[in-house]
Design a protein around this motif. Sequence first.
Motif, PDB file in Angstrom:
ATOM      1  N   GLY A   1       0.800  -1.202   0.051  1.00 24.89           N
ATOM      2  CA  GLY A   1       0.030   0.092  -0.200  1.00 24.89           C
ATOM      3  C   GLY A   1       0.798   1.173  -0.160  1.00 24.89           C
ATOM      4  O   GLY A   1       0.267   2.449   0.352  1.00 24.89           O
TER       5      GLY A   1
ATOM      6  N   ALA B   1      -0.486   5.040   0.122  1.00 17.42           N
ATOM      7  CA  ALA B   1      -0.090   5.921   1.535  1.00 17.42           C
ATOM      8  C   ALA B   1       0.443   7.426   1.240  1.00 17.42           C
ATOM      9  O   ALA B   1       0.569   8.379   1.922  1.00 17.42           O
ATOM     10  CB  ALA B   1       0.951   5.126   2.391  1.00 17.42           C
TER      11      ALA B   1
ATOM     12  N   ALA C   1      -4.996   5.482  -3.491  1.00 23.88           N
ATOM     13  CA  ALA C   1      -5.460   5.719  -2.373  1.00 23.88           C
ATOM     14  C   ALA C   1      -7.082   5.711  -2.273  1.00 23.88           C
ATOM     15  O   ALA C   1      -7.759   5.308  -1.352  1.00 23.88           O
ATOM     16  CB  ALA C   1      -4.978   7.178  -1.880  1.00 23.88           C
TER      17      ALA C   1
ATOM     18  N   THR D   1      -8.448   2.048  -2.782  1.00 27.58           N
ATOM     19  CA  THR D   1      -7.874   1.269  -1.535  1.00 27.58           C
ATOM     20  C   THR D   1      -9.047   1.790  -0.462  1.00 27.58           C
ATOM     21  O   THR D   1     -10.061   0.856   0.115  1.00 27.58           O
ATOM     22  CB  THR D   1      -6.726   1.586  -0.815  1.00 27.58           C
TER      23      THR D   1
ATOM     24  N   THR E   1      -1.831   0.302   4.139  1.00 20.08           N
ATOM     25  CA  THR E   1      -3.000   1.324   3.800  1.00 20.08           C
ATOM     26  C   THR E   1      -3.966   0.661   3.830  1.00 20.08           C
ATOM     27  O   THR E   1      -5.212   1.251   4.549  1.00 20.08           O
ATOM     28  CB  THR E   1      -2.592   1.917   2.616  1.00 20.08           C
TER      29      THR E   1
ATOM     30  N   ARG F   1      -5.217  -0.054   7.440  1.00 19.74           N
ATOM     31  CA  ARG F   1      -5.720   1.162   8.094  1.00 19.74           C
ATOM     32  C   ARG F   1      -7.090   1.756   7.892  1.00 19.74           C
ATOM     33  O   ARG F   1      -7.777   2.258   8.665  1.00 19.74           O
ATOM     34  CB  ARG F   1      -4.363   2.173   7.921  1.00 19.74           C
ATOM     35  N   GLU F   2      -7.353   1.647   6.534  1.00 22.24           N
ATOM     36  CA  GLU F   2      -8.783   2.134   6.082  1.00 22.24           C
ATOM     37  C   GLU F   2      -9.593   1.315   6.671  1.00 22.24           C
ATOM     38  O   GLU F   2     -10.874   1.840   7.033  1.00 22.24           O
ATOM     39  CB  GLU F   2      -8.604   1.923   4.406  1.00 22.24           C
TER      40      GLU F   2
END
Length: 367
Positions: free
Chosen positions: A216, A220, A268, A271, A303, A306-307
């Motif tokens: 990712g 990021a 981004a 994702t 990433t 985290r999302e």
Amino acid sequence: MKGETKRGPIWALGAMSGTSLDGVDAAMVLTDGQTITEFGPHAYRPMSEAERAVIRAAFGRWPGDAGVAEAAEVVETAHAELLSRFTGVDVVGFHGQTLAHDPAHRGTHQCGDGAVLAEVLGAPVVWDFRSNDVAMGGQGAPLAPFFHFACAKWAGATEPLAFLNLGGVGNLTWVDPSCPTPETPGALLAFDTGPANAPINDLMMARLGRAQDEGGALAAQGSSDEAAVSEFLDHPYFYKIPPKSLDRNDFSFTFRTFDEMPPQDAAATLTAIAAASVARGAEHFPRPVTRILVTGGGRHNATMMRELAARLTCMVEPVEAVGLNGDMLEAQAFAYLAVRVLRGLPTSCPTTTGVPAAVGGGQISRP
């Protein structure tokens, strides 16, 4: 064949090649088709770019169409090379490579002939797992939920939890491990959430000539366009009640708008879309869960993880948190399902694929 006459657990070898086309996974499971006794050895064979190109050219095509025979030969050769490394195998579960999936018109196409593999490997091969379900009016996918149920039991879970597979497409399985069998009403709910790695991989290949957004890292560096995420979630698919399933390319028209974005912002946003699709899917759970266990390649994307954590209200962890192998879970699933087919047990039910009643799938080819 001894796997069919033996009682109790037998050694099954499962193989999976997903729509992200990274390669073929293979793994062994000792099971009676209900309980997991032991996980065995596993291996991986990456696809070369030339092999990927042949398969990619056949995406969306059906038996007899141009390019399908060539793709099938690539798939069979790759699987034969990998599966022949294993010994002590009672039965093989061969998923094949999905080229097209259209359950609305009672069609699904996984290329690769299990009879060819049975001859090469000298073992019975269970294959064509999805066609029977689709022919009976089911979605034909996802098929891992019955295995997820067994994994929840193996891990000692007692409260509802969910498995999230992030391959080319994302799918969720909600599991109530207090139920006795996977086909018990209320034990499972499963459905595809939306696109996951496939559009990110396609973006990376088209814009940067790379197979994936490693870890990712590119996403990021970018900023997600939340207006685009919200607009994406207005797609009619997200309003359908599950179970429901997708083809890899069902949303491809939507992604043309990302061509104007800088690649880091496009990555981004794609994702964020994958994670937001999962959060929307979790709204369909019969009861809330305290944890979602993530499997598939997407869990290596920091990433993406985290999302997911930001958009979901429960704990989000890789399946390794309970001792499972997230790189091999789908291959293990088709090992497990192969034994269920051999033993005449169902492989899908109304709450996993929408099929009217619990049904078994799969052809059995013997050497």
